[in-house]
Design a protein around this motif. Sequence first.
Motif: not given
Length: 345
Positions: A56, A58-63, A221, A260, A300-302
């Motif tokens: 993943t 760093k700037d990804s909005h999802h895993y 996480d 999600t 931290l992410r979807k």
Amino acid sequence: MRENDFWNSDSSDEGRNPRTKSGKGGKKKKIRDTVDARPGYIESLSQRLEPVVISTPKDSHHYIIKGPKKVIVFNHKKFDARFQLNERKGTEADVAYIDSTFTRLGWDVQVLDDQTSAEITDVISKIQSSRETEKLAAIAIFILSHGEDNGTVFAYDSMYRVDNDIILKLTADKCPFLAGKPKLIFVQACQGQETDPGSRIRRRHTSQDSASSYKIPNFADFLIFQASFWNHYSFRSSDTGSWFIQALCSKINLSDETDTLLDTLLLVSRSVSLEKESNVPNRPNLHQKKQTPLLYSTMLRKLYLKDPLDKPIRGLISGSVPALNTNPVDSDSKGSGRQKDCLIM
């Protein structure tokens, strides 16, 4: 738990410029920025681990969870006689729901029955140290047992804490192979002896109807979803399993690939809270009671459980898995309220 070492703070410096203070000869020296708590000990650069490589960005909005995904089910049905705990009849149905649901999603499911506390510790230690863990894209741990308050649950021979014995062992510093990866903890167990009678409400009528490496918190996480609120009972059917696991697996199976995990868990909470009510007329302390799950998250992410290209995972589980939402319920508490004549409403 190991105590943290703290930098000493000098209270006499309060109110001064947080950037500088006067030393001998009028020289200025840098001091730490003012913070709302004394900063903890920071390890030296030579002690730090190399950055963990994950899929993943760093700037990804999802895993990104392409690759192996693991489910471990600690299924506690029988207990040492000294606890005077009834067998958790119906837990086999919960295991079947979990196995069917997550296998269809491509997760490897491992069921461990009636583990002792030492065996559970050994399993968690192997997760921490095994190079196989590094290959995982995500991990989910289910704990099916009797429980009490403060996150305490029963192994076969003793009690253990979900926070101390599971969660704290899987933080990024204790288990670097799972750093930056989703860690899902589901707890089907009572959190105490209290029951929730619920409250009646009605709707008011109105006229208008990217760096190469970066740091993350060690506790990032995690998602912890437990069957009931603090200090409260959770209900389980002797034939079809628990309200919580029934709803969880059903909503995951019915979810769309664009949903999600948090979207789905919201539906689980609503289902358990609004569609379930106990019916034990001969036991007033358990009659017409409600239950609501409790969710903690440091995600931290979807997280999307379903691959958009994986169409067969749609629909309800079938085959040998019992039908949902029927038959009596028991309580997953150490107390005396484990009933077989409590019909799901």
